[in-house]
Write a protein that holds these residues in place. Structure first.
Motif, PDB file in Angstrom:
ATOM      1  N   GLY A 210       0.779  -1.231   0.000  1.00 64.08           N
ATOM      2  CA  GLY A 210       0.000   0.000   0.000  1.00 64.08           C
ATOM      3  C   GLY A 210       0.805   1.273   0.000  1.00 64.08           C
ATOM      4  O   GLY A 210       0.254   2.359   0.235  1.00 64.08           O
ATOM      5  N   ILE A 211       2.096   1.189  -0.246  1.00 64.35           N
ATOM      6  CA  ILE A 211       2.942   2.384  -0.281  1.00 64.35           C
ATOM      7  C   ILE A 211       2.688   3.125  -1.593  1.00 64.35           C
ATOM      8  O   ILE A 211       2.623   2.519  -2.668  1.00 64.35           O
ATOM      9  CB  ILE A 211       4.427   2.001  -0.147  1.00 64.35           C
ATOM     10  N   SER A 212       2.582   4.435  -1.508  1.00 67.53           N
ATOM     11  CA  SER A 212       2.268   5.236  -2.691  1.00 67.53           C
ATOM     12  C   SER A 212       3.442   5.269  -3.653  1.00 67.53           C
ATOM     13  O   SER A 212       4.600   5.069  -3.279  1.00 67.53           O
ATOM     14  CB  SER A 212       1.898   6.662  -2.277  1.00 67.53           C
ATOM     15  N   GLY A 213       3.117   5.550  -4.905  1.00 70.74           N
ATOM     16  CA  GLY A 213       4.158   5.608  -5.927  1.00 70.74           C
ATOM     17  C   GLY A 213       5.161   6.717  -5.683  1.00 70.74           C
ATOM     18  O   GLY A 213       6.352   6.576  -5.979  1.00 70.74           O
ATOM     19  N   LEU A 214       4.688   7.844  -5.132  1.00 66.15           N
ATOM     20  CA  LEU A 214       5.595   8.953  -4.843  1.00 66.15           C
ATOM     21  C   LEU A 214       6.629   8.554  -3.799  1.00 66.15           C
ATOM     22  O   LEU A 214       7.826   8.874  -3.926  1.00 66.15           O
ATOM     23  CB  LEU A 214       4.800  10.168  -4.367  1.00 66.15           C
ATOM     24  N   GLY A 218      10.629   8.201  -4.455  1.00 65.50           N
ATOM     25  CA  GLY A 218      11.548   9.057  -3.723  1.00 65.50           C
ATOM     26  C   GLY A 218      12.484   8.317  -2.799  1.00 65.50           C
ATOM     27  O   GLY A 218      13.657   8.689  -2.648  1.00 65.50           O
ATOM     28  N   ARG A 219      12.009   7.232  -2.170  1.00 59.20           N
ATOM     29  CA  ARG A 219      12.812   6.521  -1.175  1.00 59.20           C
ATOM     30  C   ARG A 219      13.628   5.365  -1.743  1.00 59.20           C
ATOM     31  O   ARG A 219      14.635   4.977  -1.153  1.00 59.20           O
ATOM     32  CB  ARG A 219      11.912   5.993  -0.062  1.00 59.20           C
ATOM     33  N   HIS A 220      13.190   4.817  -2.860  1.00 54.54           N
ATOM     34  CA  HIS A 220      13.837   3.603  -3.355  1.00 54.54           C
ATOM     35  C   HIS A 220      14.427   3.771  -4.756  1.00 54.54           C
ATOM     36  O   HIS A 220      15.613   3.496  -4.965  1.00 54.54           O
ATOM     37  CB  HIS A 220      12.837   2.433  -3.350  1.00 54.54           C
TER      38      HIS A 220
END
Length: 311
Positions: A210-214, A218-220
């Motif tokens: 459920g992690i957002s695409g943004l 940005g993090r990965h």
């Protein structure tokens, strides 16, 4: 005797393992721990470290120009026109009696500020376009690809000349126009690397959580393509310096009396024909040495392909 030999002699495998272990320990002691500095030193090599030192000197010269320059770069004297190199004026004086060494020291600022603006604007815009195209794909990717193809059709210098013709000659105008021209080169490389990251399993796993695409981008994805971004910035910096120096030479970039290496080469052209070579030669050497050092460091860090350049 046979039993004693059997009990005292270690198996052949154990001896081999001990030998390998001892060799590994000795190698580690000789080589030392693999630190960030050691990894950078091995990657750059001796010549790369020399080039990095040259770049450090140029940057420090630009930062501490008021303390390094012995004279005011804007003030000259008609009496001191075209003086040869001496202990008083290390690089001589120009046609207006200004100290050439002081103008080269101060010119390092404008010669570095312009390319810095170019690579920063180009890197940010290229990263945004490439990551947006990779994440959404489909029509978004196709549309961004067509925009980049249109930008590919315009040479960098042509965009800069058109911008200067519309908005007037200035360093900022030329830098922004060149940044637009540099964007498709960087975006092409960043997109290819980011697309490979986009298709890896960890991205799908993050989406299932459920992690957002943004956040995923940005993090990965972005941290995994930062090497290509930074390497491209290093190589493009040299190209931007050459292009801005050419624009200043044509009178479309930095305007006199501001000290700038490209402008100094242009101003010293007439004096060069009269036998006064100091201004053009020393300013040209500053450009050549800095660009060569940048190019070598950039290629050692990631190669020319990291900037998307083929010229």
């Amino acid at each position: 005797m046979t039993s004693r030999q059997i009990t005292t002699e270690p198996p052949a495998n154990t001896v081999g393992q001990d030998t390998v272990a001892v060799q590994a320990i000795r190698r580690q002691r000789l080589d030392g721990p693999v630190t960030g500095w050691r990894r950078l030193r091995l990657r750059l090599g001796t010549l790369g470290l020399v080039c990095a030192g040259i770049l450090a000197v140029v940057v420090l010269t630009a930062v501490f120009a008021p303390y390094i320059a012995p004279y005011d770069p804007y003030v000259g004297s008609i009496v001191d026109r075209h003086l040869p190199p001496s202990l008083e004026h290390w690089f001589g004086t120009d046609q207006s009696g200004r100290d050439i060494f002081s103008r080269i020291v101060w010119g390092a600022r404008t010669s570095l500020i312009g390319p810095t603006v170019v690579v920063l604007v180009a890197a940010v815009s290229a990263s945004l376009l490439a990551l947006t195209a990779v994440w959404f794909g489909g029509r978004v990717d196709a549309f961004i690809g067509r925009v980049l193809d249109v930008l590919f059709a315009f040479p960098n210098m042509l965009l800069a000349i058109l911008a200067v013709a519309i908005f007037g000659p200035s360093l900022l105008t030329a830098s922004i126009a060149l940044a637009i021209g540099f964007t498709p080169y960087s975006a092409r490389v960043i997109r290819s690397v980011a697309l490979r990251e986009r298709n890896l399993p960890y991205v799908s796993s993050a989406q299932l959580q459920g992690i957002s695409g943004l956040v995923i981008t940005g993090r990965h994805i972005l941290p995994n393509v930062r090497t290509q971004i930074f390497t491209g910035m290093t190589i493009n910096f040299g190209y931007a310096m050459i292009d801005l120096a050419a624009l200043s030479f044509l009178g479309l970039g930095v305007q006199p009396p501001t000290p700038d290496w490209g402008l100094m080469v242009s101003n010293g052209q007439a004096s060069l024909l009269q036998g006064y070579w100091e201004q053009s030669v020393f300013a040209g050497l500053a450009i050549v040495i800095t660009v060569a050092a940048l190019g070598y460091v950039g290629e050692q860090l990631g190669g020319r392909r990291a900037a998307g350049r083929t010229r």
